[in-house]
Design a protein around this motif. Structure first.
Motif, PDB file in Angstrom:
ATOM      1  N   LYS A 317       0.825  -1.213   0.000  1.00  0.00           N
ATOM      2  CA  LYS A 317       0.000   0.000   0.000  1.00  0.00           C
ATOM      3  C   LYS A 317       0.861   1.266   0.000  1.00  0.00           C
ATOM      4  N   ILE A 318       2.102   1.143   0.445  1.00  0.00           N
ATOM      5  CA  ILE A 318       2.953   2.331   0.605  1.00  0.00           C
ATOM      6  C   ILE A 318       4.342   2.111   0.024  1.00  0.00           C
ATOM      7  N   ALA A 319       4.390   1.307  -1.033  1.00  0.00           N
ATOM      8  CA  ALA A 319       5.708   0.966  -1.601  1.00  0.00           C
ATOM      9  C   ALA A 319       6.461   2.224  -2.015  1.00  0.00           C
ATOM     10  N   ASP A 320       5.731   3.239  -2.514  1.00  0.00           N
ATOM     11  CA  ASP A 320       6.388   4.495  -2.914  1.00  0.00           C
ATOM     12  C   ASP A 320       7.073   5.166  -1.729  1.00  0.00           C
ATOM     13  N   ARG A 321       6.396   5.192  -0.600  1.00  0.00           N
ATOM     14  CA  ARG A 321       6.970   5.837   0.597  1.00  0.00           C
ATOM     15  C   ARG A 321       8.183   5.051   1.112  1.00  0.00           C
ATOM     16  N   LEU A 322       8.108   3.742   1.006  1.00  0.00           N
ATOM     17  CA  LEU A 322       9.226   2.916   1.462  1.00  0.00           C
ATOM     18  C   LEU A 322      10.451   3.171   0.600  1.00  0.00           C
ATOM     19  N   LYS A 323      10.206   3.349  -0.687  1.00  0.00           N
ATOM     20  CA  LYS A 323      11.312   3.647  -1.591  1.00  0.00           C
ATOM     21  C   LYS A 323      11.926   5.008  -1.226  1.00  0.00           C
ATOM     22  N   GLU A 324      11.060   6.012  -1.067  1.00  0.00           N
ATOM     23  CA  GLU A 324      11.558   7.358  -0.744  1.00  0.00           C
ATOM     24  C   GLU A 324      12.433   7.349   0.507  1.00  0.00           C
ATOM     25  N   ASN A 325      12.017   6.547   1.483  1.00  0.00           N
ATOM     26  CA  ASN A 325      12.710   6.542   2.775  1.00  0.00           C
ATOM     27  C   ASN A 325      13.813   5.490   2.850  1.00  0.00           C
ATOM     28  N   ASN A 326      14.003   4.756   1.763  1.00  0.00           N
ATOM     29  CA  ASN A 326      15.076   3.783   1.700  1.00  0.00           C
ATOM     30  C   ASN A 326      14.969   2.729   2.807  1.00  0.00           C
ATOM     31  N   VAL A 327      13.740   2.254   3.015  1.00  0.00           N
ATOM     32  CA  VAL A 327      13.504   1.234   4.040  1.00  0.00           C
ATOM     33  C   VAL A 327      13.070  -0.054   3.349  1.00  0.00           C
ATOM     34  N   CYS A 328      13.739  -1.147   3.692  1.00  0.00           N
ATOM     35  CA  CYS A 328      13.369  -2.452   3.130  1.00  0.00           C
ATOM     36  C   CYS A 328      12.116  -3.000   3.798  1.00  0.00           C
ATOM     37  N   SER A 329      11.492  -3.949   3.119  1.00  0.00           N
ATOM     38  CA  SER A 329      10.383  -4.715   3.702  1.00  0.00           C
ATOM     39  C   SER A 329      10.761  -6.184   3.683  1.00  0.00           C
ATOM     40  N   GLY A 357      10.240  -0.247  -6.923  1.00  0.00           N
ATOM     41  CA  GLY A 357      11.615   0.192  -6.743  1.00  0.00           C
ATOM     42  C   GLY A 357      12.064   0.215  -5.301  1.00  0.00           C
ATOM     43  N   ALA A 358      11.240  -0.329  -4.426  1.00  0.00           N
ATOM     44  CA  ALA A 358      11.631  -0.427  -3.015  1.00  0.00           C
ATOM     45  C   ALA A 358      12.340  -1.758  -2.789  1.00  0.00           C
ATOM     46  N   CYS A 359      12.967  -1.877  -1.643  1.00  0.00           N
ATOM     47  CA  CYS A 359      13.785  -3.052  -1.331  1.00  0.00           C
ATOM     48  C   CYS A 359      12.906  -4.155  -0.740  1.00  0.00           C
ATOM     49  N   ALA A 360      12.843  -5.295  -1.448  1.00  0.00           N
ATOM     50  CA  ALA A 360      12.007  -6.424  -1.023  1.00  0.00           C
ATOM     51  C   ALA A 360      12.870  -7.580  -0.536  1.00  0.00           C
ATOM     52  N   ILE A 361      12.454  -8.166   0.567  1.00  0.00           N
ATOM     53  CA  ILE A 361      13.186  -9.270   1.192  1.00  0.00           C
ATOM     54  C   ILE A 361      12.197 -10.370   1.537  1.00  0.00           C
ATOM     55  N   VAL A 362      12.581 -11.604   1.281  1.00  0.00           N
ATOM     56  CA  VAL A 362      11.805 -12.751   1.756  1.00  0.00           C
ATOM     57  C   VAL A 362      12.395 -13.193   3.087  1.00  0.00           C
ATOM     58  N   HIS A 363      11.574 -13.221   4.112  1.00  0.00           N
ATOM     59  CA  HIS A 363      12.056 -13.661   5.422  1.00  0.00           C
ATOM     60  C   HIS A 363      11.223 -14.829   5.908  1.00  0.00           C
ATOM     61  N   SER A 364      11.664 -15.460   6.985  1.00  0.00           N
ATOM     62  CA  SER A 364      10.908 -16.645   7.422  1.00  0.00           C
ATOM     63  C   SER A 364      10.156 -16.415   8.720  1.00  0.00           C
ATOM     64  N   ASP A 365      10.807 -15.951   9.764  1.00  0.00           N
ATOM     65  CA  ASP A 365      10.215 -15.914  11.103  1.00  0.00           C
ATOM     66  C   ASP A 365       9.667 -17.286  11.469  1.00  0.00           C
ATOM     67  N   SER A 366      10.252 -18.336  10.935  1.00  0.00           N
ATOM     68  CA  SER A 366       9.682 -19.667  11.146  1.00  0.00           C
ATOM     69  C   SER A 366      10.760 -20.710  10.981  1.00  0.00           C
ATOM     70  N   ALA A 398      17.523 -11.597  -5.527  1.00  0.00           N
ATOM     71  CA  ALA A 398      17.965 -10.547  -4.603  1.00  0.00           C
ATOM     72  C   ALA A 398      17.132 -10.551  -3.322  1.00  0.00           C
ATOM     73  N   TRP A 399      15.865 -11.010  -3.411  1.00  0.00           N
ATOM     74  CA  TRP A 399      15.008 -11.070  -2.224  1.00  0.00           C
ATOM     75  C   TRP A 399      15.571 -12.025  -1.174  1.00  0.00           C
ATOM     76  N   LEU A 400      16.397 -12.979  -1.645  1.00  0.00           N
ATOM     77  CA  LEU A 400      16.889 -14.053  -0.774  1.00  0.00           C
ATOM     78  C   LEU A 400      18.330 -13.860  -0.332  1.00  0.00           C
ATOM     79  N   SER A 401      19.055 -12.977  -0.992  1.00  0.00           N
ATOM     80  CA  SER A 401      20.471 -12.882  -0.627  1.00  0.00           C
ATOM     81  C   SER A 401      20.960 -11.434  -0.597  1.00  0.00           C
ATOM     82  N   ALA A 402      20.955 -10.749  -1.727  1.00  0.00           N
ATOM     83  CA  ALA A 402      21.539  -9.402  -1.741  1.00  0.00           C
ATOM     84  C   ALA A 402      20.768  -8.454  -0.807  1.00  0.00           C
ATOM     85  N   ASN A 403      19.438  -8.441  -0.918  1.00  0.00           N
ATOM     86  CA  ASN A 403      18.681  -7.476  -0.111  1.00  0.00           C
ATOM     87  C   ASN A 403      18.726  -7.773   1.388  1.00  0.00           C
TER      88      ASN A 403
END
Lengths: 474, 427
Positions: A317-329, A357-366, A398-403
């Motif tokens: 919903k806020i991918a644009d704002r995340l990009k502007e602020n340089n915050v990954c998800s 154009g924002a930073c996307a990461i796959v995480h587990s928490d599991s 990149a979601w799995l390693s670089a990011n």
């Protein structure tokens, strides 16, 4: 040596007389015998004792490579030696004594990096005596270090390794506004946390939005609302600013030749000061879009950087704002609905964040999800494609390693297959975007940490060793 | 966005045809889950909401709407093996969760509870699950402070009238957590169970309201236990430890009429032969491969494969919000030795047979409900997906609240001149 806090370790210290107080942990940063004088805090009192597994120069040939930096090489080769990637490409030169592996039909990728794990702190077995991940006695506990809870005999480390995970960040839980410091580990199970600790990786600090803190503390003195949460963060940041000012004053006076008494050490504020100094990376559990926007305002207010939001089911919903602020998800592919703040989860969250154009990461928490993060990425990749978001597999990796490596401050060392980087490599027995594919060989710093076809190269935790049921499985 | 539009067109075409009772799904690789096996290039004929026949005939009568499935895979709609669908919207701290019962005095043991009263067909989980091929499911309580998790129902996922079979089964935990709730030991748990079942067994008629009754079971519970003892409804017993599973086998010996199903079964592979011999099917999550408790030491990704090798009937799919991931779970069992055929059966015909609804769901047998899925490819591959789902012979609209949210925000990303709340997703 990990990062050092600039406020507390001034180079000028060598010019002034010795000063020590009994209550302080001190460290002499200088070798010049005329120096050592000012109180400076040891920023690395539990240093890494990690040593890589033995390795030999190795070449994998005829293999499909996703280099983690956006490139896909068909019929490629990778040569690694002395713990580092030496070369990636086609038709490479390599020493005649190198171990050559035919990778026909197989794929090579950088090792999977999970920036959200509770292995070792909520280990298997899941029992109260080993549940050490959430210091839920008060809402602000940035002074706890999750590394002091890590139980290296959690069988989950070995299972994650079988899924190609080469590095992982262990985070405290999300019950507190400030949950404590994280630790980055190499996934080579060993006797102690220090034996697994990723050398020179910065610390992270866990924060949490929303439901968890208000649920935990609503009847225990608060916060009991989201506005109470924000007051809690802001007061603590403000206290950290004051604390830093005290240390600055001490240092100024010291440099002025006075004989100041150093401030009383506060472990909570010390971690937060590390964040405000830019040495410690913020990882913040946050689901809802509106809350993430507030958190980014707070980040501006107190002048720090959030490295990544975690779970972030509404990032789309806020991918644009995340990009502007340089915050990954840092996100799941498809978890949703188990709590109200996860109700708006959609399958296209990861590709939509990436496409913006924002930073996307796959995480587990599991402890289960971490074993198949490649499949989580595959689902998100496919879901995006169906929705018209065409991302190549090479970029999706990149979601799995670089990011995640960037979010943890270790991308200069690992997270892509580039010459000179750590040889953290997975050889998959097929396309890793398939349910049926498994990690066949996992190399960490060039050492073979896991081999699917050789039980000798598969770690078994002490906890499982000698158990009757485990024995029957052999 | 192009693909989205295509998907929208396909579903529009399908839905306008919902009134046409006759459909022919032509040219797919059809997994019938019957004696007909797998048929390439087959046609599924649907008439009046039922499977009429499967054949390789390409002769389609003109009064059948033709749906092309060339190059696709066609299966029966998937059967969620153990869910709480319809009983929960948001699990935690968000109002009543009908999947949970505490402090209800009508029952001492939980046997009497009946979820058929509680199912909400409008739950968003229904469309989210149906969109991915889950067309029916076993649903029941997931949390009670009683011994039994009540009587579960078999439901159609997303149909107006969801109940296919009320009071279809009952779940009973006999593992560590059940022991904990029974005085802290299996030593009390099994004695309690023995007395409860023996009371139901020896009692002739269930006491009427005028009778004095001071038994262990309440009147409401007794009739349910009698049905269990007669084998009229399956008793799904949840356990992981080998010794607990052996107790289940002894229970089956003592009450041979009962229709026992094992659920969980982390160590089931250690007693696979005995389970096969006793004809006890197993519902598992094949991804549970960690020693998550002392009961689950030796948990293995190969559990499913080892059970299959011993001849045990398997069902896969223990989830609620994400029961749609059952295909991935089954695929990972295949990656660890389960046959693809058994994996598909574990998602369709096996759970249908376990719950006694095999004539209506779980296969493409003639006369069954026409719950059918056209897949883009292998349903167990994480990158493949359900392209079109049919429930009771009707093509369902391939949307959910999740796709609405996606479309709203994809539209917003293309044109942010209007706040998202003013964007209708399907415009």
């Amino acid at each position: 040596m990990a990062h050092s806090r600039s406020h507390l370790t001034l180079a000028l210290a060598c010019l002034v007389p010795l000063f020590v107080t009994g209550c302080q942990s001190t460290q002499n940063k200088n070798t010049d015998s005329t120096t050592t004088n000012k109180v400076s805090l040891d920023t690395n009192p539990y240093p890494s004792t990690y040593t890589p597994l033995q390795s030999q120069p190795t070449v994998i040939t005829n293999v499909t490579i996703l280099d983690g930096a956006g490139k896909r090489i068909e019929n490629g080769m990778i040569y690694f030696a002395e713990g580092k990637v030496q070369a990636v490409g086609q038709g490479l030169d390599y020493p005649s004594d190198a171990n050559v592996i035919d990778g026909k039909g197989k794929w090579v990728t950088p090792g999977v990096i999970d920036n959200h794990s509770h292995l070792g702190v909520y280990p298997s077995p899941s029992i109260g005596s080993l549940a050490d991940g959430n210091e839920m006695v008060k809402p602000v506990t940035p002074g706890v270090w999750v590394e002091h809870s890590v139980w290296p005999q959690d069988a989950g480390f070995g299972r994650a390794l079988a899924g190609g995970v080469t590095s992982l960040q262990i985070l405290p839980g999300s019950g507190n506004l400030f949950g404590g410091r994280s630790v980055v580990l190499k996934n080579v199970p060993n006797r102690s946390m220090q034996d697994m600790k990723f050398p020179d990786a910065p610390y992270g600090m866990k924060m949490a939005c929303g439901e968890n803190p208000k649920r935990v503390y609503g009847q225990k003195g608060g916060p009991m609302t989201r506005m109470g949460n924000v007051r809690g963060y802001r007061q603590a940041w403000s206290d950290a600013q004051d604390y830093m000012a005290k240390w600055d004053k001490y240092e100024r006076e010291f440099e002025a030749g006075k004989n100041p008494t150093p401030p009383k050490r506060d472990l909570d504020l010390e971690t937060m000061a590390g964040v405000l100094d830019g040495d410690i990376l913020v990882h913040m559990h946050c689901y809802r879009a509106d809350e993430m926007v507030t958190m980014m305002d707070m980040m501006q207010e107190f002048d720090y950087q959030i490295s990544s939001f975690h779970h972030a089911v509404e990032s789309y919903k806020i991918a644009d704002r995340l990009k502007e602020n340089n915050v990954c998800s840092s996100m799941w592919a498809d978890w949703w609905g188990f709590k109200m703040e996860a109700y708006d989860g959609i399958r296209e969250n990861i590709p939509m964040v990436d496409a913006a154009g924002a930073c996307a990461i796959v995480h587990s928490d599991s402890e289960l999800g971490i074993q198949r993060l490649n499949q989580e990425a595959a689902k998100a990749w496919s879901d995006g494609k169906r929705a018209g978001i065409d991302i190549s597999m090479a970029d999706a990796w990149a979601w799995l390693s670089a990011n995640p490596a960037k979010s943890m401050g270790i991308f200069d060392k690992t997270g892509s297959l580039e010459t000179g980087k750590n040889a953290d490599i997975v050889l998959w027995n097929g396309n890793p975007f398939s349910t049926y594919t498994k990690a066949e060989k996992v190399y960490i710093d060039g050492g073979l940490a896991f081999d699917l076809n050789d039980a000798q190269s598969q770690p078994v935790s002490d906890f499982e060793t000698g158990q009757k049921a485990e024995g029957e499985a052999q | 966005m192009k693909k989205l539009m295509i998907a929208a067109l396909v579903s529009a075409a399908c839905c306008s045809s919902a009134l046409a009772a006759n459909i022919a799904i032509v040219g797919g690789k059809v997994h019938t889950q019957t004696e007909q096996g797998v048929i390439d290039n087959a046609t599924v004929f649907i008439k009046d909401g039922k499977i009429e026949r499967i054949s390789q005939s390409s002769d389609i009568p003109s009064n059948y709407e033709r749906i092309d499935a060339n190059g696709k895979v066609v299966t029966p709609g998937l059967v969620g093996a153990m869910t709480s669908l319809g009983l929960v919207e948001v699990a935690s701290w968000a109002g009543i969760v009908d999947a949970s019962v505490n402090n209800a005095s009508i029952s001492n043991t939980g046997a009497a509870f009946d979820v058929s009263y509680a199912i909400n067909p409008d739950s968003t989980l229904m469309e989210v699950s149906r969109l991915e091929g889950i067309t029916s499911a076993a649903t029941t309580l997931s949390n009670t402070d009683h011994l039994f998790q009540g009587q579960g129902s078999i439901i159609s996922v997303g149909a107006e009238a969801p109940l296919l079979k009320p009071r279809a089964f009952i779940v009973l935990d006999v593992g560590a957590s059940a022991a904990k709730n029974s005085g802290g030991s299996r030593a009390s748990l099994w004695v309690t169970l023995q007395y409860l079942f023996d009371e139901a067994k020896t009692l002739g008629d269930i006491p009427t309201p005028g009778d004095t009754w001071q038994g262990l079971n309440t009147r409401a519970d007794l009739s349910v236990l009698k049905k269990v003892l007669a084998g009229d409804i399956p008793l799904v017993m949840e356990a992981n430890r080998k010794s607990d599973i052996l107790q289940i086998l002894s229970f089956k010996d003592r009450y041979p009429q009962t229709n026992i199903v094992l659920m969980g079964g982390a160590q089931a592979w250690r007693v696979a032969d005995q389970l096969a011999k006793a004809n006890i099917p197993v519902i598992i999550n094949p991804e549970m491969n960690l020693p998550s408790s002392f009961d689950a030491l030796g948990a293995s990704m190969e559990n499913a494969a080892r059970l299959e090798a011993a001849g045990v009937t398997l069902a896969i799919g223990m989830e609620t919000h994400n029961i749609r991931l059952a295909t991935q779970h089954a695929g990972n069992a295949v990656a660890n030795g389960l046959s693809h055929e058994a994996a598909l059966a574990s998602l369709t015909s096996n759970p249908a047979r376990i719950f006694g609804v095999q004539d209506s769901v779980g296969s493409l047998r003639n006369g069954a409900r026409a719950d059918v899925v056209i897949w883009s490819g292998d349903p167990l591959e994480v990158t493949e997906y359900a392209e079109q789902v049919f429930v009771n012979g009707e093509a369902v609209e391939m949307r959910s609240r999740q796709t609405d949210l996606r479309d709203r925000y994809m539209n917003y990303q293309n044109d942010d001149s209007t706040p998202p709340q003013y964007i209708e997703p399907n415009q």
